[in-house]
Structure formats: C-alpha cells, structure tokens
Design a protein around this motif. Structure first.
Motif, PDB file in Angstrom:
ATOM      1  N   VAL A 556       0.628  -1.270   0.028  1.00 24.71           N
ATOM      2  CA  VAL A 556      -0.208  -0.182   0.031  1.00 24.71           C
ATOM      3  C   VAL A 556       0.761   1.185  -0.041  1.00 24.71           C
ATOM      4  N   ASP A 557       0.351   2.200  -0.716  1.00 28.17           N
ATOM      5  CA  ASP A 557       0.813   3.647  -0.683  1.00 28.17           C
ATOM      6  C   ASP A 557       2.420   3.708  -0.858  1.00 28.17           C
ATOM      7  N   SER A 558       2.718   2.802  -2.038  1.00 27.11           N
ATOM      8  CA  SER A 558       4.024   2.657  -2.271  1.00 27.11           C
ATOM      9  C   SER A 558       4.546   3.117  -3.825  1.00 27.11           C
ATOM     10  N   LEU A 559       5.910   3.245  -4.062  1.00 32.12           N
ATOM     11  CA  LEU A 559       6.379   3.633  -5.290  1.00 32.12           C
ATOM     12  C   LEU A 559       7.269   2.623  -5.779  1.00 32.12           C
ATOM     13  N   PHE A 560       7.218   2.453  -7.177  1.00 35.77           N
ATOM     14  CA  PHE A 560       8.028   1.577  -7.939  1.00 35.77           C
ATOM     15  C   PHE A 560       8.894   2.184  -9.228  1.00 35.77           C
ATOM     16  N   VAL A 561       9.984   2.327  -9.198  1.00 32.65           N
ATOM     17  CA  VAL A 561      10.448   3.080 -10.284  1.00 32.65           C
ATOM     18  C   VAL A 561      11.613   2.332 -11.054  1.00 32.65           C
ATOM     19  N   GLY A 562      11.370   2.056 -12.276  1.00 34.33           N
ATOM     20  CA  GLY A 562      12.254   1.317 -13.274  1.00 34.33           C
ATOM     21  C   GLY A 562      13.510   1.793 -13.187  1.00 34.33           C
ATOM     22  N   GLU A 563      13.858   3.060 -13.740  1.00 32.19           N
ATOM     23  CA  GLU A 563      15.161   3.495 -13.909  1.00 32.19           C
ATOM     24  C   GLU A 563      15.162   4.682 -13.357  1.00 32.19           C
ATOM     25  N   THR A 564      16.057   5.247 -12.556  1.00 33.72           N
ATOM     26  CA  THR A 564      16.347   6.618 -12.128  1.00 33.72           C
ATOM     27  C   THR A 564      17.224   7.353 -12.812  1.00 33.72           C
ATOM     28  N   ASP A 565      17.779   8.439 -12.415  1.00 32.25           N
ATOM     29  CA  ASP A 565      18.662   9.301 -12.540  1.00 32.25           C
ATOM     30  C   ASP A 565      19.911   8.849 -12.421  1.00 32.25           C
ATOM     31  N   ASN A 566      20.137   8.090 -11.296  1.00 38.53           N
ATOM     32  CA  ASN A 566      21.315   7.243 -11.060  1.00 38.53           C
ATOM     33  C   ASN A 566      21.785   6.174 -12.220  1.00 38.53           C
ATOM     34  N   ILE A 567      22.633   6.654 -12.967  1.00 40.15           N
ATOM     35  CA  ILE A 567      22.968   5.771 -14.016  1.00 40.15           C
ATOM     36  C   ILE A 567      24.193   4.706 -13.574  1.00 40.15           C
ATOM     37  N   GLY A 568      24.831   4.670 -12.578  1.00 43.00           N
ATOM     38  CA  GLY A 568      25.515   4.100 -11.952  1.00 43.00           C
ATOM     39  C   GLY A 568      26.996   4.433 -12.733  1.00 43.00           C
ATOM     40  N   ASN A 569      27.781   3.298 -12.878  1.00 40.21           N
ATOM     41  CA  ASN A 569      28.964   3.370 -13.584  1.00 40.21           C
ATOM     42  C   ASN A 569      29.299   2.228 -14.674  1.00 40.21           C
ATOM     43  N   PRO A 570      28.835   2.578 -15.830  1.00 38.42           N
ATOM     44  CA  PRO A 570      28.775   1.691 -17.025  1.00 38.42           C
ATOM     45  C   PRO A 570      30.058   1.068 -17.299  1.00 38.42           C
ATOM     46  N   LYS A 571      30.496  -0.125 -17.268  1.00 35.81           N
ATOM     47  CA  LYS A 571      31.763  -0.620 -17.404  1.00 35.81           C
ATOM     48  C   LYS A 571      31.871  -1.412 -18.578  1.00 35.81           C
ATOM     49  N   ALA A 572      30.943  -2.733 -18.517  1.00 37.05           N
ATOM     50  CA  ALA A 572      30.848  -3.541 -19.655  1.00 37.05           C
ATOM     51  C   ALA A 572      30.487  -3.094 -20.955  1.00 37.05           C
ATOM     52  N   PRO A 573      30.805  -3.662 -22.000  1.00 38.89           N
ATOM     53  CA  PRO A 573      30.399  -2.970 -23.279  1.00 38.89           C
ATOM     54  C   PRO A 573      28.865  -2.887 -23.268  1.00 38.89           C
ATOM     55  N   ALA A 574      28.000  -3.879 -22.850  1.00 37.59           N
ATOM     56  CA  ALA A 574      26.532  -3.534 -23.174  1.00 37.59           C
ATOM     57  C   ALA A 574      26.164  -2.512 -22.429  1.00 37.59           C
ATOM     58  N   GLU A 575      26.635  -2.268 -21.076  1.00 27.02           N
ATOM     59  CA  GLU A 575      26.437  -1.140 -20.311  1.00 27.02           C
ATOM     60  C   GLU A 575      26.676   0.171 -21.035  1.00 27.02           C
TER      61      GLU A 575
END
Length: 888
Positions: A556-575
């Motif tokens: 109840v009364d909750s929030l789900f976010v798929g992707e935020t502004d936090n892009i992390g630190n992409p390292k692998a080619p796919a990332e």
C-alpha cells in the motif's frame, strides 16, 4: 587456514527454566572499590616491580589500577579488580589476551575518553591453552574475554555516518556531505557504492575539511550518486571509520585471518561506544567475533553504539542467547560472513537502530557460492544451487549467501538501518522452525516459534547494491543448511490453531539490487510506503500456506521506479552501449519489472509506477508475474488506485529459459491473472488481466499486444482438472498448482511452523531437465485447444469439450462468484459421483446447482460455484466453489 573450533563451555551454558526464560550466572568478582593506583608506580604491584615485556599480569580483586603509561608488550592480562586508562595522554596496551572478571574501563558514559587509547591483541604464543577456557582446538586467545566482568569503553566520537549532499563524480578529490560534524583531517572514511557492484565502495582519508566539504587524499575511482531521484533517496552513505579508542589485532592477522575478538560470557556486561574495531574476528572459528554477547540472557541497558567495525575476518556484531541489547549508530565495512548476527533464534527484544553496513563479503578474496533464486542466481545461470552450503571454507552453510543483517527471530526492532552493499543479501529474515545451536532440543527452543512470531518492528530501513535486498524466506534447519520456510505470525505462536496477526514492513527503500528488491514467503504481510527503484525485479511474494489466510500480502501507498537518474558506472560493453549500468550485463535484455504477482492472495492499493518503458535493449512492465511460475496464480489477486507515469502498466514476458527461475515445464504460468478492481490499470473496472493465449483470453477480451496480455470482462476464477484420486473441492491443488508441490532439496513443509495440514510449499527453482509434464486432458472451445495438466484460470459461463484417455477425472472450480458456472462435455464418460441428474441438456443449462446430464455418448457436467468461504483457523483453506468426479 586454522582449524574450525566449537564452543562447548560448560561453565557458561545457562540453566534452562520451565517458564522459557534462562538464568544469568552471577559475576564471581566485583569491581574493586580500592583507591586508584598508577600502573607506573612500583608500589602498585605486589612484587614492587612494574610489569616488563612478556609479563603475565594479574590485577587482583582488591586492586584499582590506572594505566598511565604504555607498557611493553605483555604475555597476558587478567583483571580481577579494575583497570582504567588515564585520559591525559595517548596510550597503547599490547597483549596476547585480556581476561576480565572485574572491570576494564576506558572512559565512562558520563565522561567519554578524549585521548587516543589503543589495545592491540597479539598472537606470538600459538594455540594457547587458557586454563579452563578451552584447549588448542577451542581457541580463546587474542581476545578480550569477560567472565562475570564488565567492559566500559566510551570514546568521544558520535557522528558515525552521513550521506552525500550532491553526487561525487569519478575523478573528484572532494565530496560534500549532509553532516560532517566532529570529523577532522586524518580520519578514515568510506563511501558506499551506489551501483549494482558493492565493491565500488571506496576508502579514503580526509586531507582537509571545511564545514561539510571534505577534501580527499586521492581521487575517486567511481561516481557515487548523491540525489533524491523520482522521490527515492539514493544519496550514497559515507561512513566514519576512525575512533579515539581502538581495539585491534596486530598487523600479522591480515595474513592469518586470525584476528582479535571481544566476548562477554554469562554474568558479564558490556557498554561500548565510540570504539574502532579493526582486524577482528577469527576466520573459520565459531564464537570468535569482533564483539559478541554470548549466552547473557537479558542484557537490558547494554549496548554498542557510535562505533566502527571494519576489515574483520568473521562477522561484525554477534548476539547469541542475549536479549534487550541496543546496537545503534554503528558503521561496518569490509567484513566477512553475516555481519549483524542473531545466532540461534531465541534472541528477542534487541534494537538495531541507524546502523550502516558497507561491503559484506562471503570470503576474504573469493566470490560467494550462493544459494540464490533468480535469473542471475548462481554462476552458469543455475538456480537454487545448494553446493555452496556444503563448502569447507565457510563458518556456517548460509555464509556463502552472506547478509549484512541476519535475522533469525522477528521479535526484535530494526529501524533506520542501511545494508549498503553485500556480495549476496542485505536483510535476511532467516527463520528456523525452532531455535537451533546451543538451544536445540531445550525447553526454550520447544516454546519458541520464530516462523509464527509477529515482526516486532521493521521500519525505515534501506538496502542497495546487493544481490537480494530483502529476503524473508529460507530458514535454517538444525544442521545449519537452509531451505524454503514461510512465515505466518500468530497471536499466540505456540497455538497453531489460534488467530493469525498481521506483520508490517514500513518505509523500506531498495535500489540498485542485482536481483530483487523484496522476496518473501508467508501470510498477512503488509508493506507500507515501499520505495523500490533500479532493481532487476522490485517485489515478489510467495504464499506460505496457500489460501488459508485472509490475505498473503498487501502493498500500500508505495512507489516503484524502473530506472532513475542514477545511471551508475557503466563498465561492460553492453552497459556502455546502453548508457547505464545493468543488473547483469551478460543479460542486458532482461525485462526489468516492478511488481510480480505470484500465488495467493496479494493486494496492491495506491501504488505508483514510474519509468517502465520498452527500449531498444529490453522490454519492461510495471506489473508482471514470476517467471515462469509453475504454480499458477490466484484470480483473487487485486490492484486498485494504481498510477502510471511514463510506465507500461503490464508485461507478461513470453517463455525464455535464460530468464526462468521457477519452471517445471507444466505451463502454469499461462494462467497468470489478476483483478483490476477499479480499472486504474486497464481502464475497465472489475476486469481481469490475463496472459495472452491462455485459456481465459479466448473471447470477450481485448488483447494488448505490447503487454502480452488481455483485458477481460466478467467473472474469472480457477479451474482444476486432475486424476480422480486427487480429489476435488478446490483444496487439493488450489491456486498454487499441483498438491504436494516440490521444494528445494531438503525443503520442509512451510506455513505455520511446517505443521498441520497444508501444501508443501517449494521454492522458485530452475528447470532441471526432463520433458514437460504431459497434459491430463485437452480442452477445446471455438476451434482452439488448451492442454491442461492441473490448475488454470477459467471464465464463468463458458463450455469446454474434454478429451482425455483417463478412465476418470476430477473437475473443480474455485474463486468464482456464487452462481457462476462452467460446463464440460466429456465424450465416453458415463458416471458422475455427485451433483444433480438432469433429464436434458437444456435442463442442465438452466440448472442453478452443480448437475450433470448423460446423453449422445457423452457426460455433460455443469459446475455451479457456491462462492468461496475462508475457514476460521490457520489450517482452514477456502471452501465452496464446486467439484465433481466423473468416470467412464
């Protein structure tokens, strides 16, 4: 590697009482009240000589000694009276071990110590026998041990950790934090990872400080996110590792992994604040942990707070047979095995408040071999592989799935803690049926039911940068191995037939977890104000006893976010190609999803979903189902007051085995369904959203191709077709699939302690070879055929032709409204074991109770639901529906 040890100290085992409490042995010595004398004064000592190098020192019970100099390294120190540290200079005490029957004091609660005080525990005398504490296979040296004694350690540092106030970019040599009060140049700090990889945590030294701006001794290797993004607080934590009181092992411990330990035994007291514990814990030795309350009983008023525990070799804070402790405002970093550890599941009333755990590892320098569930569960994509539980290089089987908070009894308080990066698990409610270890087989154990006990308080906690953020399942057995185990809290845990009560998880945040934000199993769990973001999967909940409770879970009364502004630190080619880090770069196309429906009975109310949109790399959906459940779902699962912001509401991914974490090949996932009560998902009030191509999406439904689902009007319930010996009535299989559903290797019945009638609830497992199960029957309608192996969903008011080679079948429907019906034509069948006989097919169609008609070489059956009624006790499943057995 040193030999594993076992602690069997008969002097310390508490007496067991008939009322379920346990006695605390009284201290044999009392703190000295004699006037204080200086260590450096020869007159202080019985032989009139100040102790020299390698001295065996005893402070007798009538002595009160003030350490006013740093003595040469000692062989040992026994305190029967009192030893305190002077506070007018920096001091260091080096010794093999300290035994406290009296009191060791560095500062007091009222007057914290202000100068630097260091105790270094050496290991120059190997395998020392400590006269009654244990032999060479029961190591107790290199420690501070209390037997009826008191430890008072009170440093003057109180600001253990804070958060970034803005993002710290990779390459930066400064950071800005919310609160750096009391921090100073020369202090060691650690920045938690804010990405999927917990090893992006970085230790630095403060080179300079101005207010809340900190200059670092060297640049950062990684970006550390520092914002509230889409209303989710992903500001990275910064922990302070330095304290003015330091308890440590000497540097050689880094090679041997045999560190120091602090252990309070029965009758002892510990009051620890503002202390740094470094190179502590003895790897592969039971009961040798950085700080350890051992069989104290009730320890009201005792605590560890405002302290730092880092670079340890076995755990952080261990609470064993001890209650009512306060573990508050501590920071841990780079530790091996379960960190904050409730040992045997008798522990209750303890408070874990505002603690920060950073980088919990399974091994010093090797990856975990976890028993995980999920598409990224284990090396090679295996799921629920238990090999790691049998490893020889872990202390207990679950340490290969290490957690920052290991919770074996829910009757404790966890408030405002952060599990900021673990190789495996953040918070793990690992509940045994009864307490284990020292308490196995005792009266206390028999009277304690962790799986039936209400969660006392779990509020305001956060977990990020783990594999699984929050795990409420898989409790240990007496041998330490673990398997699935559901939690059902009862008003009286000892009364299996008593009323169930609700357990509440509140204000929980989970982000950047490589698998799940929440995985739990049980009944009547309510989750309020969840904030789950940037996880592979947000939420999954398995039933603990299938249909025997008012509800399984509520969000109840909750929030789900798929992707935020936090892009992390992409390292692998796919990332790098994707532009952000991924839960598993080798499976870049994994369909991230917010909420997974599973089992019976789950409700969502007033939940917002943000940023779940397909892109060129992967598909996604705010609401989905467990991939690819072989146990089906209940049509009583509901959602209402849902909101979607830049979010595709639903996605039921089609079968791809590379993502499967629960498939036995029987196709039950094709019956995925939930009820959109108010139309906030589909726009159609009281509609049902079913997987496309399933039996219930045959007609009267609007197909949503991008959802792989259909929106259907009308009453939808569950239908089970099985062998007649399996019985009907809707109880046998229920919404979870075939009765007696399998579990993980060694799994025991879940539910209320695993006792009483009920279905054996298994785990999500990977498909383990073999051909899919052969259908019992094939249903046909409007030119379409639907193979059926057990339970599926069904639309009220539909008719099916049944083709089977079986001599008899059981037919049942559940979860339909009273008066709703389903009809079957069974060619070659002649007999119905129940129901009302009708004299024509027209009469059968008009019948308002379960009936049958025999004619034209077929048996025609009409099942008319009486509605479902939940039983009154925990073991009472839903009754009603309609059932009938037919034979040739």
């Amino acid at each position: 590697m040193r030999k594993r040890s076992l602690l069997f100290l008969s002097l310390l085992v508490p007496a067991f009482l008939g009322l379920g409490g346990y006695a605390v042995l009284k201290a044999q010595q009392k703190t000295s009240t004699a006037s204080a004398k200086r260590w450096s004064d020869p007159a202080t000592w019985p032989d009139k000589k100040v102790p020299t190098k390698d001295a065996v020192v005893t402070i007798e019970k009538d002595m009160n000694v003030v350490l006013d100099v740093s003595p040469p390294p000692l062989r040992s120190l026994t305190i029967n009276g009192k030893l305190s540290f002077a506070d007018n200079k920096d001091l260091e005490l080096s010794t093999e071990w300290v035994m406290v029957h009296g009191e060791l004091e560095i500062g007091t609660e009222a007057r914290p110590h202000t100068r630097k005080a260091t105790i270094t525990l050496t290991d120059n005398v190997k395998d020392e026998d400590m006269s009654g504490i244990g032999g060479t296979n029961d190591r107790s040296d290199r420690g501070i041990m209390m037997m009826g004694g008191t430890l008072n350690l009170h440093g003057n540092r109180t600001n253990s950790w804070t958060k970034l106030s803005k993002t710290a970019e990779a390459g930066s040599n400064s950071i800005e934090v919310l609160n750096a009060a009391g921090w100073r140049a020369g202090d060691a700090i650690v920045l938690a990872s804010t990405d999927f990889d917990p090893h992006q945590a970085e230790r630095r030294t403060i080179a300079a400080i101005s207010g809340n701006r900190i200059t670092l001794d060297k640049k950062l290797d990684y970006m550390h996110f520092g914002k509230i993004t889409f209303d989710v607080d992903e500001r990275g934590e910064v922990g302070m590792l330095s304290r003015n009181i330091v308890i440590q092992a000497s540097a050689d411990a880094d090679q041997t992994l045999f560190g120091g330990h602090i252990m309070a035994m029965a009758g002892s007291k510990m009051f620890v604040e503002g202390v740094e514990l470094n190179r502590m814990g003895q790897n592969m030795h039971l009961a040798r942990y950085p700080i350890h309350w051992h069989l104290i009983g009730d320890a009201q008023g005792q605590y560890i707070k405002n302290s730092a525990i880092h670079d340890t070799y076995s755990r952080c804070v261990t609470v064993h047979g001890t209650n009512y402790l306060n573990v508050e405002n501590n920071v841990t970093y780079n530790n091996i095995g379960h960190c904050f550890f409730l040992e045997d599941a008798v522990e209750h009333g303890n408070q874990f408040v505002h603690n920060l755990g950073i980088l919990t590892k399974c091994h010093p320098d090797a990856p975990c071999v976890p028993t995980n569930l999920g598409p990224f569960g284990s090396e090679g994509g295996k799921n629920f592989d238990t090999a790691g539980q049998n490893a020889k290089d872990i202390l207990i089987p679950s340490d290969n799935t290490a957690s920052t908070f290991w919770i074996t009894n829910p009757d404790n308080i966890y408030r405002d803690n952060v599990a900021a990066g673990s190789d495996s698990t953040g918070f793990w409610f690992a509940l045994p049926e009864h307490p284990t270890g020292k308490f196995e087989g005792t009266e206390i154990s028999a009277m304690t039911w962790p799986r039936r006990t209400r969660v006392r308080e779990f509020k305001g906690n956060t977990a990020h940068s783990n594999f699984d953020s929050f795990l409420f399942d898989r409790g240990p057995r007496p041998d330490g191995h673990f398997a699935t185990g559901g939690h059902i809290s009862l008003a009286n845990p000892a009364d299996a037939n008593g009323p169930q009560v609700e357990s509440v998880i509140e204000d929980y945040t989970a982000y950047k977890n490589r698998n799940g934000g929440i995985w739990t199993r049980g009944e009547m769990h309510t989750f309020k104000n969840l904030k789950l973001a940037d996880n592979a999967i947000g939420y999954t909940h398995a039933s603990g006893n299938l249909g025997r409770s008012a509800f399984t879970s509520r969000v109840v009364d909750s929030l789900f976010v798929g992707e935020t502004d936090n892009i992390g630190n992409p390292k692998a080619p796919a990332e790098k190609a994707y532009g952000r880090s991924l839960p598993e770069p080798e499976l870049a196309d994994f369909p991230i999803r917010g909420y997974e429906f599973y089992d019976y009975r789950h409700e969502l109310d007033n939940v917002t979903f943000v940023n779940f949109q397909d892109n060129a790399t992967r598909k996604t959906g705010a609401i989905s189902y467990l991939l690819y459940t072989s146990f089906g779902m209940s049509s009583n699962n509901t959602i209402q007051r849902a909101k979607f912001v830049n979010a595709k509401p639903v996605y039921f991914p089609p079968m791809e085995y590379k993502w499967s974490n629960d498939d036995y090949g029987n196709g039950s996932y094709k019956s995925s369904v939930f009820n959109d009560k108010d139309g906030s998902v589909s726009g159609v009030p009281n509609s049902y959203i079913v997987i496309n191509g399933g039996i219930a999406s045959d007609e009267g439904c609007e197909v949503k191709p991008t959802w792989n689902a259909a929106v259907c009007k009308g009453d939808i319930g569950r239908m089970t077709i099985g062998a007649a010996a399996g019985g009907g009535g809707g109880r046998g299989a229920g919404p979870g699939g075939p009765a007696g559903r399998g579990g993980a290797p060694g799994a025991a019945p879940a539910g209320a302690g695993g006792r009483g009638p009920g279905i054996v609830v298994g785990a999500r497992l990977g498909r383990i070879g073999g051909a899919p199960a052969q259908p019992l029957a094939v249903l046909s309608r409007n030119g379409k055929e639907f193979p059926v192996t057990g339970a599926t969903n069904v639309r009220a008011g539909t008719e099916y032709k049944v083709t089977t080679e079986r001599p008899s079948l059981s037919l049942s429907v559940t979860e339909l409204d009273a008066g709703s019906w389903v009809m079957f034509e069974l060619p070659g069948f002649t007999t119905a074991a129940s129901g009302t006989a009708q004299d024509s097919l027209d009469a059968l169609r008009k019948a308002n109770t379960t009936s049958y008609y025999k004619g034209n070489g077929s048996l025609w059956v009409k099942l008319v639901s009486t509605g479902d009624v939940l039983g009154s006790g925990p073991a009472s499943g839903p009754s009603g529906g309609a059932s009938l057995q037919a034979s040739r």
